[in-house]
Write an enzyme that holds these catalytic residues in place. Structure first.
Site, mmCIF file in Angstrom:
data_model
loop_
_atom_site.group_PDB
_atom_site.id
_atom_site.type_symbol
_atom_site.label_atom_id
_atom_site.label_comp_id
_atom_site.label_asym_id
_atom_site.label_seq_id
_atom_site.Cartn_x
_atom_site.Cartn_y
_atom_site.Cartn_z
ATOM 1 C CB CYS A 74 -0.853 -0.038 1.277
ATOM 2 S SG CYS A 74 -1.872 1.417 1.547
ATOM 3 C CB THR A 76 -1.834 5.273 1.672
ATOM 4 O OG1 THR A 76 -2.423 5.434 0.379
ATOM 5 C CG2 THR A 76 -2.266 6.397 2.575
ATOM 6 C CB CYS A 184 -3.187 3.936 -5.359
ATOM 7 S SG CYS A 184 -4.453 3.060 -4.422
#
Ligand code: DGL
Length: 262
Positions: A74, A76, A184
């Protein structure tokens, strides 16, 4: 640590399966455990402290389940939390970051686009990478607001998704980008649509294959590459419903998908 222990992988939800596919393709003998934190998705709009807290929760669960290495599948979570994870847990971590460097090096127009979450684009790690590798080109940064929830709900063919993509791609096409960086791990599932919507000269790049190679290098370095030749165990867990996760994984007799609270 033993080489037969699994590679632990986590994402805010189902998107990191795009990375798992690269890992499994490169290292088919490895046992893997994947955690989809879909109950708490999306991470992209959460404050940094929440992203860190959730990343710690997932890491501790994977350690409890016997992971020998952790892949933070991920962007993020990587850009906001991996330094904290590395400082606090004594096992190797691999993260995923937007592939700005290869795009910046290869771009002929001197303009690249990056589609990522707010959490990734506003992170200090992303700013440092952008500064280091793309300071002399134009980087069109676009937050893919709303895309992750639609992918999590299996709405890949919905008109809502199409409308959002038109909005996000328009500004990049107008700026004449020749590389689109997917920042992403959910977005590789958009590639067929993106391909249809982008001009032919735009190359799409994501970091999945590079993450798999880096995972293999680290396992080799730590002498943890699995040498057993038995059928691998490929376990997937979601803390929400599992239909979409199953559908993205397709038919694969060795895969198990279960619901788990974590
Ligand atoms: N797959 C995550 C990433 O790579 C999605 C973030 C989110 O949950 O918003 O950034």
């Amino acid at each position: 640590m033993k080489s037969a222990q699994p590679i632990g992988i986590f994402d805010s939800g189902v998107g990191g399966t795009s990375i798992w596919k690269e890992i499994h393709q490169l290292m088919p003998m490895e046992n893997t455990i994947y955690l989809a934190d879909s109950k708490f998705a999306p991470y992209g709009n959460k404050p940094r402290e929440d992203i860190v807290r959730l990343s710690i929760k997932n890491t501790e669960k994977l350690i409890d389940m016997g992971a020998k290495i952790i892949v933070v599948a991920c962007n993020t979570a990587t850009t906001n939390a991996i330094s904290i994870l590395r400082a606090n847990y004594d096992l190797p971590f691999v993260g995923i970051e937007p592939a700005i460097k290869p795009a910046a090096l290869k771009s002929k127009t001197g303009r690249i686009g990056i589609l990522a979450t707010r959490g990734t684009l506003s992170s200090a790690l992303f700013s440092q990478t952008s500064e280091a590798f793309a300071s002399d080109i134009k980087v069109v940064e676009v937050v893919g607001e709303g895309l992750v929830p639609l992918i999590e709900n299996g709405q890949l063919d919905s008109s809502e998704l199409h409308t959002l993509l038109i909005k996000y791609l328009d500004q990049m096409i107008e700026a004449k980008i020749d590389y689109l960086v997917l920042g992403c791990s959910h977005y590789p599932y958009l590639i067929p649509k993106l391909r249809e919507m982008l001009p032919k000269n735009v190359t799409i790049i994501d970091s999945g294959a590079a993450v798999a190679r880096q995972t293999k290098n680290l396992l080799q370095k730590h002498n943890l590459l699995n040498t057993e030749t038995s059928t691998p165990s490929l376990e997937f867990y979601s803390n929400s419903e599992t239909t979409i996760l199953k559908s993205l994984l397709g038919d694969h007799s060795e895969i198990t998908v279960d619901r788990l609270d974590f």
